[in-house]
Design a protein around this motif. Structure first.
Motif, PDB file in Angstrom:
ATOM      1  N   UNK A 189     -10.725   4.571  -3.456  1.00 13.86           N
ATOM      2  CA  UNK A 189     -10.011   3.951  -3.826  1.00 13.86           C
ATOM      3  C   UNK A 189      -8.204   3.395  -3.767  1.00 13.86           C
ATOM      4  N   UNK A 190      -8.099   3.883  -3.292  1.00  8.24           N
ATOM      5  CA  UNK A 190      -6.605   4.126  -3.238  1.00  8.24           C
ATOM      6  C   UNK A 190      -6.125   3.706  -1.813  1.00  8.24           C
ATOM      7  N   UNK A 191      -7.404   3.718  -0.475  1.00  8.93           N
ATOM      8  CA  UNK A 191      -7.254   2.744   0.284  1.00  8.93           C
ATOM      9  C   UNK A 191      -7.357   1.695   0.604  1.00  8.93           C
ATOM     10  N   UNK A 192      -8.913   1.572  -0.627  1.00  4.17           N
ATOM     11  CA  UNK A 192      -9.125  -0.390  -0.918  1.00  4.17           C
ATOM     12  C   UNK A 192      -7.353  -1.435  -1.107  1.00  4.17           C
ATOM     13  N   UNK A 250      -5.346  -4.985  12.604  1.00  3.51           N
ATOM     14  CA  UNK A 250      -5.528  -3.716  12.897  1.00  3.51           C
ATOM     15  C   UNK A 250      -5.526  -2.404  12.330  1.00  3.51           C
ATOM     16  N   UNK A 251      -4.311  -2.370  11.675  1.00  2.00           N
ATOM     17  CA  UNK A 251      -4.137  -1.938  10.182  1.00  2.00           C
ATOM     18  C   UNK A 251      -5.318  -1.739   9.514  1.00  2.00           C
ATOM     19  N   UNK A 252      -5.138  -2.896   8.573  1.00  2.00           N
ATOM     20  CA  UNK A 252      -6.351  -2.928   8.366  1.00  2.00           C
ATOM     21  C   UNK A 252      -7.689  -3.100   8.535  1.00  2.00           C
ATOM     22  N   UNK A 253      -8.683  -2.828   9.434  1.00  3.01           N
ATOM     23  CA  UNK A 253      -8.947  -2.302  10.442  1.00  3.01           C
ATOM     24  C   UNK A 253      -9.925  -0.438  10.244  1.00  3.01           C
ATOM     25  N   UNK A 254      -8.355   0.132  10.409  1.00  2.00           N
ATOM     26  CA  UNK A 254      -8.705   1.632  10.654  1.00  2.00           C
ATOM     27  C   UNK A 254      -8.601   1.686   8.748  1.00  2.00           C
ATOM     28  N   UNK A 255      -8.086   1.370   8.001  1.00  2.00           N
ATOM     29  CA  UNK A 255      -7.908   1.703   6.232  1.00  2.00           C
ATOM     30  C   UNK A 255      -9.259   1.693   5.991  1.00  2.00           C
ATOM     31  N   UNK A 256      -9.916   0.470   5.885  1.00  3.23           N
ATOM     32  CA  UNK A 256     -11.013  -0.462   5.728  1.00  3.23           C
ATOM     33  C   UNK A 256     -12.730   1.225   6.157  1.00  3.23           C
ATOM     34  N   UNK A 257     -12.115   1.194   7.932  1.00  2.00           N
ATOM     35  CA  UNK A 257     -13.087   2.584   7.897  1.00  2.00           C
ATOM     36  C   UNK A 257     -12.822   4.041   6.873  1.00  2.00           C
ATOM     37  N   UNK A 258     -11.472   3.832   6.921  1.00  2.00           N
ATOM     38  CA  UNK A 258     -11.364   6.261   6.382  1.00  2.00           C
ATOM     39  C   UNK A 258     -12.105   5.202   5.005  1.00  2.00           C
ATOM     40  N   UNK A 259     -12.401   4.180   4.226  1.00  2.00           N
ATOM     41  CA  UNK A 259     -12.849   3.693   3.170  1.00  2.00           C
ATOM     42  C   UNK A 259     -13.946   3.897   3.341  1.00  2.00           C
ATOM     43  N   UNK A 260     -14.741   3.401   4.285  1.00  2.00           N
ATOM     44  CA  UNK A 260     -16.279   3.712   4.217  1.00  2.00           C
ATOM     45  C   UNK A 260     -16.471   4.417   3.842  1.00  2.00           C
ATOM     46  N   UNK A 261     -15.571   5.606   5.526  1.00  2.00           N
ATOM     47  CA  UNK A 261     -16.189   7.054   4.798  1.00  2.00           C
ATOM     48  C   UNK A 261     -16.852   8.005   3.933  1.00  2.00           C
ATOM     49  N   UNK A 262     -15.058   7.397   2.989  1.00  2.00           N
ATOM     50  CA  UNK A 262     -15.104   8.700   1.639  1.00  2.00           C
ATOM     51  C   UNK A 262     -16.387   7.841   0.956  1.00  2.00           C
ATOM     52  N   UNK A 263     -16.046   6.748   0.971  1.00  2.00           N
ATOM     53  CA  UNK A 263     -17.647   5.808  -0.033  1.00  2.00           C
ATOM     54  C   UNK A 263     -18.982   6.330   0.621  1.00  2.00           C
ATOM     55  N   UNK A 264     -19.265   6.831   1.254  1.00  2.00           N
ATOM     56  CA  UNK A 264     -20.501   6.980   1.906  1.00  2.00           C
ATOM     57  C   UNK A 264     -20.342   8.624   1.513  1.00  2.00           C
ATOM     58  N   UNK A 265     -19.625   9.407   0.944  1.00  2.00           N
ATOM     59  CA  UNK A 265     -19.404  10.322   1.117  1.00  2.00           C
ATOM     60  C   UNK A 265     -19.518  11.176  -0.926  1.00  2.00           C
TER      61      UNK A 265
END
Length: 327
Positions: free
Chosen positions: A251-254, A306-321
């Motif tokens: 959520x913080x990354x979002x 690029x910055x937003x894409x990296x942040x949202x990729x990390x957000x997707x990984x955390x959401x999957x967990x």
């Protein structure tokens, strides 16, 4: 005798019981061979086609407002004034004022994300402890959904009318209490002011995205901890904390991505200067630029992508967990 017996057998084999459904002609092949799956397959394909029709508006919206602009930005970042491929636009990102703009944008986004995440998590926890389905929870949740989208020019005008140089709160404090909010400078139109304004819509957004994770915490887990002699601190440290950590970080990354990509609020609040990268892009696209750097704004926009894409990729990984135990 034998023929009569055979005739009776043939008739009983062809007579259909009244309760049985009539055979489907479409499911029967020539020659009497039945094809029971053909009609069912056709209905399944028809339903799948109908479901795809409902997705068409969303796909069109994403294509027009996301995919095409991203492609235009990416191509323009690698294109020179003569239309030939070049890396000069990307190399221009190493200029000091552009690096400072990216640094301030990241600092602004990180600060408001952390503040919004902490305050929003506390508010969401207060809602969880309230009566489920109660009036208070419904009102706060509805208000959070509205305030999370309350940005842009409207939000900037609200702050200007409230705590601006001539805002009613500023005038009241100055005339009646002798408190000058701007004794140390006009901070509302600089980075501290943007932090305050951005936090206004970051907190309700955190409530919306973090509330489902808190709802997934079962009361039986706390009861089990207490029955084993565990304290409240041990429960949050060993049970609830590890479970909520991925959702909280995600959520913080979002919130970081939300603040990093915001433009309208800062554009309406900051009339002079370009302290963050989104305003630098506005300046590059609307003002006179140095010859040979017409696509510099697109290069900066590509950096933001690029910055937003990296942040949202990390957000997707955390959401999957998080979804592993939340589901």
């Amino acid at each position: 005798m034998g023929q009569g017996h055979r005739l009776t057998f043939d008739m009983s084999a062809t007579v259909r019981h009244p309760a049985e459904p009539a055979p489907d002609p479409a499911a029967t092949a020539p020659g009497g061979r039945s094809r029971p799956g053909r009609a069912r397959l056709s209905r399944s394909q028809l339903g799948h086609a109908r479901s795809l029709v409902g997705v068409v508006p969303f796909v069109a919206f994403v294509t027009v407002f996301l995919a095409i602009p991203t492609i235009v930005v990416a191509v323009g970042a690698f294109t020179g004034d003569d239309g030939r491929p070049t890396l000069s636009n990307l190399s221009a990102l190493a200029n000091g004022y552009i690096i400072d703009a990216f640094t301030r944008s990241i600092l602004l986004s990180a600060t408001t994300a952390v503040i919004g995440a902490i305050l929003g998590a506390l508010l969401a926890y207060a809602l969880v402890t309230a009566k489920e389905g109660g009036l208070l929870r419904r009102i706060v949740t509805a208000a959070a959904g509205v305030l999370a989208q309350f940005g842009g020019v409207t939000l900037a005008f609200a702050f200007l009318a409230t705590i601006g140089w001539s805002g009613f709160v500023t005038v009241f404090l100055r005339e009646h209490l002798g408190i000058d909010l701007y004794s140390h400078g006009v901070w509302l139109f600089d980075l501290p002011g943007l932090v305050l304004v951005y936090t206004y819509f970051q907190v309700p957004l955190m409530v919306i995205v973090f509330l489902p994770a808190l709802d997934g915490i079962r009361p039986q887990w706390r009861e089990a901890t207490e029955s084993l002699g565990g304290s409240t601190w041990q429960y949050w440290r060993r049970v609830a904390g590890p479970l909520l950590a991925p959702a909280f970080l995600g959520s913080t990354l979002l919130l970081f991505a939300n603040a990093f990509s915001a433009y309208a609020t800062a554009a309406a609040l900051v009339s002079q200067g370009s302290p963050i990268v989104s305003l630098q892009i506005r300046s590059a696209l609307t003002s006179e630029v140095v010859l040979g750097q017409q696509n510099l704004g697109k290069a900066m926009a590509l950096g933001m992508v690029v910055v937003v894409a990296v942040v949202m990729a990390l957000y997707a990984l955390l959401q999957r967990r998080t979804a592993k135990w939340l589901g």
